[in-house]
Design a protein around this motif. Structure first.
Motif, PDB file in Angstrom:
ATOM      1  N   GLY A 112      -0.402  -2.288  -5.283  1.00  0.00           N
ATOM      2  CA  GLY A 112      -1.642  -3.032  -5.474  1.00  0.00           C
ATOM      3  C   GLY A 112      -1.447  -4.533  -5.591  1.00  0.00           C
ATOM      4  O   GLY A 112      -2.059  -5.194  -6.435  1.00  0.00           O
ATOM      5  N   TYR A 146      -2.243  -6.751  -3.349  1.00  0.00           N
ATOM      6  CA  TYR A 146      -3.318  -7.482  -2.670  1.00  0.00           C
ATOM      7  C   TYR A 146      -4.675  -6.956  -3.128  1.00  0.00           C
ATOM      8  O   TYR A 146      -4.845  -5.749  -3.327  1.00  0.00           O
ATOM      9  CB  TYR A 146      -3.200  -7.333  -1.156  1.00  0.00           C
ATOM     10  N   HIS A 147      -5.616  -7.885  -3.300  1.00  0.00           N
ATOM     11  CA  HIS A 147      -6.963  -7.530  -3.722  1.00  0.00           C
ATOM     12  C   HIS A 147      -7.950  -8.207  -2.780  1.00  0.00           C
ATOM     13  O   HIS A 147      -7.812  -9.407  -2.491  1.00  0.00           O
ATOM     14  CB  HIS A 147      -7.200  -7.959  -5.166  1.00  0.00           C
ATOM     15  N   ARG A 191       0.826  -1.213   0.000  1.00  0.00           N
ATOM     16  CA  ARG A 191       0.000   0.000   0.000  1.00  0.00           C
ATOM     17  C   ARG A 191       0.853   1.253   0.000  1.00  0.00           C
ATOM     18  O   ARG A 191       0.562   2.224  -0.708  1.00  0.00           O
ATOM     19  CB  ARG A 191      -0.925  -0.013   1.217  1.00  0.00           C
ATOM     20  N   SER A 251      -4.816 -17.928  -7.959  1.00  0.00           N
ATOM     21  CA  SER A 251      -4.733 -16.479  -7.791  1.00  0.00           C
ATOM     22  C   SER A 251      -3.876 -15.874  -8.896  1.00  0.00           C
ATOM     23  O   SER A 251      -2.881 -16.464  -9.316  1.00  0.00           O
ATOM     24  CB  SER A 251      -4.118 -16.130  -6.431  1.00  0.00           C
ATOM     25  N   SER A 288      -2.275 -13.196  -8.451  1.00  0.00           N
ATOM     26  CA  SER A 288      -1.271 -12.433  -7.724  1.00  0.00           C
ATOM     27  C   SER A 288      -0.377 -13.404  -6.959  1.00  0.00           C
ATOM     28  O   SER A 288      -0.795 -14.514  -6.629  1.00  0.00           O
ATOM     29  CB  SER A 288      -1.923 -11.457  -6.733  1.00  0.00           C
ATOM     30  N   ASP A 341      -9.764 -11.640  -3.607  1.00  0.00           N
ATOM     31  CA  ASP A 341      -8.729 -12.649  -3.829  1.00  0.00           C
ATOM     32  C   ASP A 341      -8.066 -13.037  -2.513  1.00  0.00           C
ATOM     33  O   ASP A 341      -7.840 -14.223  -2.244  1.00  0.00           O
ATOM     34  CB  ASP A 341      -7.684 -12.099  -4.808  1.00  0.00           C
ATOM     35  N   THR A 342      -7.753 -12.045  -1.690  1.00  0.00           N
ATOM     36  CA  THR A 342      -7.122 -12.311  -0.390  1.00  0.00           C
ATOM     37  C   THR A 342      -8.057 -13.100   0.520  1.00  0.00           C
ATOM     38  O   THR A 342      -7.635 -14.044   1.190  1.00  0.00           O
ATOM     39  CB  THR A 342      -6.715 -10.993   0.285  1.00  0.00           C
TER      40      THR A 342
END
Length: 271
Positions: A10, A12-13, A5, A96, A98, A16-17
């Motif tokens: 970006g 982490y979403h 952050r 995922s 990410s 999705d997390t």
């Protein structure tokens, strides 16, 4: 997450997390019974081992177990990628798009059922089940920190021996070049020896996720989608041999369509 952050990356979403954390919790719950059964079997196998009075808690026994455990993990993990029935229980760890420390907790759920089969040979060598379970846990703890894009390459000597963030980024890639590579837990030497190693290269940035990505973060979909697709393929196969192949060959094999297994795609891409 805080660093991401601050840097505006970006990584982490939210949905999705949340799905990743749910998979981690579900994996723990599903593993309870298989783990208990595996420990009971390990105890019985240890009791009949002719080496049980030789291999105890010596320092060299722990060192030897470290290598044997990681060797077992390599084949467990590789099998999860090269046998579709096992892939169905592992795929959610890769779903995922990410790579972050939430993804590290996005553990395979169905793989918990067959996981410990790959370690049942160790109590026959005289290793106490408590030692084996401890080493399995330590191996898994190590793998947490390598699920990151925040760390580039480490010194060459470390990269040559150990699994690293760079090596594990390759493992989570959907690029044909990187598919089904770098299965090691703590050590990368098994991949180098058995021909499943791939280096991360700057000219081909890693694309995370699956070759056909999910469009949902629904927990049930994330956990079970590949089982549904596998069942669909088994049902439409005409002959029992084809049904068997869907279960035990690598993901991507088809009886009536193009062969999309990783090694086949790689051979085509290099022509």
């Amino acid at each position: 997450m805080r660093w991401s952050r601050q840097q505006g990356l970006g990584l982490y979403h939210g949905a999705d997390t949340r799905a990743s954390l749910a998979m981690g919790l579900l994996a723990v719950l599903v593993e309870l019974l298989p783990r208990m059964l595996a420990i009971l079997v390990m105890v019985k196998l240890h009791e009949i081992s002719p080496l049980r009075d030789v291999v105890q808690y010596q320092w060299w026994a722990w060192v030897l177990l470290f290598f044997l455990d990681d060797f077992s993990y390599y084949w467990f993990h590789r099998s999860n990628h090269e046998i579709r029935l096992f892939w169905a229980g592992h795929v959610n760890h890769h779903s995922s798009r990410s790579l972050n420390y939430a993804t590290a907790l996005r553990q395979g759920v169905g793989e918990r059922v067959h996981k410990f089969l790959f370690w049942l040979w160790l109590p026959l060598l005289g290793f106490d089940p408590a030692m084996i379970i401890t080493m399995i846990s330590l191996n898994l703890f190590y793998q947490f920190w390598i699920h990151t894009t925040a760390i580039d390459r480490l010194p060459n000597w470390f990269e040559n021996i150990f699994n690293t963030p760079s090596h594990h980024r390759v493992h989570h890639a959907s690029n044909v070049r990187y598919l089904d590579r770098n299965h090691g837990g703590v050590l990368i030497i098994w991949d180098r020896f058995f021909g499943t190693f791939s280096q991360e290269v700057a000219e081909e940035p890693v694309v995370y996720g699956l070759t056909s990505n999910l469009e949902s973060d629904d927990i049930v979909t994330v956990a079970l989608h590949e089982y549904r697709m596998l069942w669909r393929d088994v049902r439409r196969a005409g002959h029992w041999r084809e049904k068997w192949r869907y279960l035990w060959l690598a993901p991507g094999w088809s009886h009536d369509g193009p062969d999309k297994r990783a090694n086949t795609l790689r051979r085509r891409s290099t022509r």
